[in-house]
Design a protein around this motif. Sequence first.
Motif, PDB file in Angstrom:
ATOM      1  N   LYS A 224       0.844  -1.190   0.000  1.00 28.36           N
ATOM      2  CA  LYS A 224       0.000   0.000   0.000  1.00 28.36           C
ATOM      3  C   LYS A 224       0.885   1.247   0.000  1.00 28.36           C
ATOM      4  CE  LYS A 224      -4.011  -2.091   2.215  1.00 28.36           C
ATOM      5  NZ  LYS A 224      -4.966  -2.049   3.364  1.00 28.36           N
ATOM      6  N   ASP A 225       1.405   1.577  -1.189  1.00 25.08           N
ATOM      7  CA  ASP A 225       2.274   2.748  -1.325  1.00 25.08           C
ATOM      8  C   ASP A 225       1.446   4.025  -1.380  1.00 25.08           C
ATOM      9  OD1 ASP A 225       3.727   0.365  -2.851  1.00 25.08           O
ATOM     10  OD2 ASP A 225       5.244   1.743  -2.074  1.00 25.08           O
ATOM     11  N   ALA A 226       2.171   5.133  -1.395  1.00 23.41           N
ATOM     12  CA  ALA A 226       1.522   6.431  -1.573  1.00 23.41           C
ATOM     13  C   ALA A 226       0.946   6.511  -2.983  1.00 23.41           C
ATOM     14  CB  ALA A 226       2.538   7.552  -1.358  1.00 23.41           C
ATOM     15  N   PRO A 227       0.044   7.466  -3.280  1.00 20.25           N
ATOM     16  CA  PRO A 227      -0.551   7.585  -4.617  1.00 20.25           C
ATOM     17  C   PRO A 227       0.487   7.767  -5.705  1.00 20.25           C
ATOM     18  CG  PRO A 227      -1.748   8.931  -3.052  1.00 20.25           C
ATOM     19  CD  PRO A 227      -0.523   8.428  -2.348  1.00 20.25           C
ATOM     20  N   TYR A 228       1.659   8.317  -5.383  1.00 16.51           N
ATOM     21  CA  TYR A 228       2.719   8.452  -6.385  1.00 16.51           C
ATOM     22  C   TYR A 228       4.052   8.292  -5.687  1.00 16.51           C
ATOM     23  CZ  TYR A 228       3.321  13.194  -4.604  1.00 16.51           C
ATOM     24  OH  TYR A 228       3.542  14.279  -3.807  1.00 16.51           O
ATOM     25  N   SER A 229       5.065   7.974  -6.449  1.00 18.22           N
ATOM     26  CA  SER A 229       6.401   7.774  -5.909  1.00 18.22           C
ATOM     27  C   SER A 229       7.288   8.935  -6.323  1.00 18.22           C
ATOM     28  CB  SER A 229       6.982   6.469  -6.443  1.00 18.22           C
ATOM     29  OG  SER A 229       8.317   6.307  -5.981  1.00 18.22           O
ATOM     30  N   THR A 230       8.140   9.382  -5.411  1.00 19.10           N
ATOM     31  CA  THR A 230       9.017  10.495  -5.723  1.00 19.10           C
ATOM     32  C   THR A 230      10.092  10.073  -6.715  1.00 19.10           C
ATOM     33  OG1 THR A 230      10.395   9.956  -3.827  1.00 19.10           O
ATOM     34  CG2 THR A 230       8.677  11.596  -3.494  1.00 19.10           C
ATOM     35  N   TYR A 231      10.773  11.105  -7.275  1.00 22.18           N
ATOM     36  CA  TYR A 231      11.801  10.864  -8.289  1.00 22.18           C
ATOM     37  C   TYR A 231      12.824   9.860  -7.778  1.00 22.18           C
ATOM     38  CZ  TYR A 231      15.740  11.876 -11.356  1.00 22.18           C
ATOM     39  OH  TYR A 231      16.780  11.787 -12.221  1.00 22.18           O
ATOM     40  N   GLY A 232      13.009   8.791  -8.550  1.00 24.96           N
ATOM     41  CA  GLY A 232      13.972   7.758  -8.177  1.00 24.96           C
ATOM     42  C   GLY A 232      13.410   6.733  -7.217  1.00 24.96           C
ATOM     43  N   GLY A 233      12.166   6.909  -6.749  1.00 26.16           N
ATOM     44  CA  GLY A 233      11.604   6.004  -5.764  1.00 26.16           C
ATOM     45  C   GLY A 233      11.228   4.654  -6.354  1.00 26.16           C
ATOM     46  N   LEU A 234      11.215   3.665  -5.501  1.00 29.45           N
ATOM     47  CA  LEU A 234      10.903   2.290  -5.921  1.00 29.45           C
ATOM     48  C   LEU A 234       9.448   1.969  -5.596  1.00 29.45           C
ATOM     49  CD1 LEU A 234      11.690  -0.632  -6.789  1.00 29.45           C
ATOM     50  CD2 LEU A 234      12.347  -0.998  -4.390  1.00 29.45           C
ATOM     51  N   VAL A 235       8.766   1.335  -6.570  1.00 29.95           N
ATOM     52  CA  VAL A 235       7.405   0.832  -6.365  1.00 29.95           C
ATOM     53  C   VAL A 235       7.386  -0.626  -6.828  1.00 29.95           C
ATOM     54  CG1 VAL A 235       4.984   1.012  -7.026  1.00 29.95           C
ATOM     55  CG2 VAL A 235       6.324   3.082  -6.626  1.00 29.95           C
ATOM     56  N   GLU A 236       6.780  -1.479  -6.032  1.00 28.27           N
ATOM     57  CA  GLU A 236       6.669  -2.894  -6.401  1.00 28.27           C
ATOM     58  C   GLU A 236       5.242  -3.211  -6.808  1.00 28.27           C
ATOM     59  OE1 GLU A 236       8.845  -5.992  -4.292  1.00 28.27           O
ATOM     60  OE2 GLU A 236       9.424  -4.452  -2.824  1.00 28.27           O
ATOM     61  N   PHE A 237       5.138  -3.954  -7.939  1.00 23.55           N
ATOM     62  CA  PHE A 237       3.837  -4.343  -8.469  1.00 23.55           C
ATOM     63  C   PHE A 237       3.702  -5.864  -8.400  1.00 23.55           C
ATOM     64  CE2 PHE A 237       4.892  -0.347 -10.587  1.00 23.55           C
ATOM     65  CZ  PHE A 237       3.729   0.371 -10.428  1.00 23.55           C
ATOM     66  N   MET A 238       2.479  -6.330  -8.642  1.00 24.97           N
ATOM     67  CA  MET A 238       2.198  -7.759  -8.761  1.00 24.97           C
ATOM     68  C   MET A 238       1.027  -7.923  -9.720  1.00 24.97           C
ATOM     69  SD  MET A 238       0.334  -8.425  -5.072  1.00 24.97           S
ATOM     70  CE  MET A 238      -0.061 -10.120  -5.456  1.00 24.97           C
ATOM     71  N   CYS A 239       0.862  -9.130 -10.251  1.00 24.41           N
ATOM     72  CA  CYS A 239      -0.246  -9.375 -11.173  1.00 24.41           C
ATOM     73  C   CYS A 239      -1.575  -9.412 -10.417  1.00 24.41           C
ATOM     74  CB  CYS A 239      -0.034 -10.710 -11.902  1.00 24.41           C
ATOM     75  SG  CYS A 239       1.323 -10.681 -13.094  1.00 24.41           S
ATOM     76  N   ARG A 240      -2.583  -8.973 -11.146  1.00 26.12           N
ATOM     77  CA  ARG A 240      -3.922  -9.090 -10.570  1.00 26.12           C
ATOM     78  C   ARG A 240      -4.330 -10.564 -10.560  1.00 26.12           C
ATOM     79  NH1 ARG A 240      -7.519  -4.945 -13.888  1.00 26.12           N
ATOM     80  NH2 ARG A 240      -9.078  -5.668 -12.360  1.00 26.12           N
ATOM     81  N   GLN A 241      -5.384 -10.847  -9.800  1.00 33.03           N
ATOM     82  CA  GLN A 241      -5.850 -12.239  -9.669  1.00 33.03           C
ATOM     83  C   GLN A 241      -6.197 -12.813 -11.043  1.00 33.03           C
ATOM     84  OE1 GLN A 241      -9.083 -12.646  -6.909  1.00 33.03           O
ATOM     85  NE2 GLN A 241      -8.965 -14.863  -6.828  1.00 33.03           N
ATOM     86  N   ASN A 242      -5.801 -14.070 -11.248  1.00 31.48           N
ATOM     87  CA  ASN A 242      -6.032 -14.800 -12.494  1.00 31.48           C
ATOM     88  C   ASN A 242      -5.155 -14.306 -13.649  1.00 31.48           C
ATOM     89  OD1 ASN A 242      -8.050 -16.358 -11.214  1.00 31.48           O
ATOM     90  ND2 ASN A 242      -9.619 -14.814 -11.704  1.00 31.48           N
ATOM     91  N   TYR A 243      -4.069 -13.556 -13.332  1.00 29.59           N
ATOM     92  CA  TYR A 243      -3.124 -13.106 -14.360  1.00 29.59           C
ATOM     93  C   TYR A 243      -1.734 -13.575 -13.956  1.00 29.59           C
ATOM     94  CZ  TYR A 243      -6.630 -10.058 -16.484  1.00 29.59           C
ATOM     95  OH  TYR A 243      -7.744  -9.586 -17.110  1.00 29.59           O
ATOM     96  N   ARG A 244      -0.852 -13.730 -14.973  1.00 30.36           N
ATOM     97  CA  ARG A 244       0.534 -14.094 -14.720  1.00 30.36           C
ATOM     98  C   ARG A 244       1.438 -13.147 -15.486  1.00 30.36           C
ATOM     99  NH1 ARG A 244       2.409 -16.857 -19.201  1.00 30.36           N
ATOM    100  NH2 ARG A 244       0.810 -17.669 -20.629  1.00 30.36           N
TER     101      ARG A 244
END
Length: 267
Positions: A224-244
């Motif tokens: 649960k990150d902030a609505p946006y990431s600052t310059y150079g910041g790291l954000v981690e994603f994952m697939c939605r359910q039923n996706y790979r």
Amino acid sequence: MSGSDTVTCGMKVWSEPPTCIAVERNCGRPPVIQNGAVLNPVQAQYPPGTTLQYRCQNLYIMNGSPVMHCENGLWTKPPTCIAVERICGHPPVIQNGAVLNPVQAHYPPGTKLEYRCQNLYIMNGSPVVRCENGLWTIPPTCIAVERICGHPPVIQNGAVLNPVQAQYPPGTTLQYRCQNLYIMNGSPVVRCENGLWTKPPTCIDACIVRGEDMTRNNIKLRWKDAPYSTYGGLVEFMCRQNYRPHPSSPPFRSYCIDGRRKYPSCI
């Protein structure tokens, strides 16, 4: 009566008679001035046309004419005596400019003088100086036109904080700021040097993590990150359910670089 009240007959000619002057045209005692006095003996009355001279005490300088006249029952304006420590000397000399007024050796407190610059030079500061307690206020400077900076550089998604002018003298510094959701890259301050501004900053997109971008790539935030990431910041994603993850997907750990972010994708 002005003159002798007696005439004498000699060689069939009378001596010079006196004149009678209206009392209301006589002058009374001369004005008293601080730290100075009349050189002549003081009387109760003086006929029109009488001149008196003043002098100042030691450590005081005279401001105004030392001579005063009796005219139509009134004395002309007497001088004033000013303490030496409150007197200003020659006005400051400035390069490529000069005082408009005639230059004197001494100036009383409150005196104002005006400067002007030579051709091809522009004035920086107030053109007027004032004598205050024996010192002149700060004089202006005259700057060569080719060393003057014009309007500050315009940057995208940002602006100068200071009021914008048409011309700026060398050494002027201005500060920039970026619009909301933009990150500044570089120094926020620019300086006028030899007619040119130093390099301004740039305002980079703060890499907002937008919902439509995640929906298009079938991904969601891993945390649960902030609505946006600052310059150079790291954000981690994952697939939605039923996706790979798509075989050619960028990494699911995404950095904001130069205002851009690569999104991973899922199928």
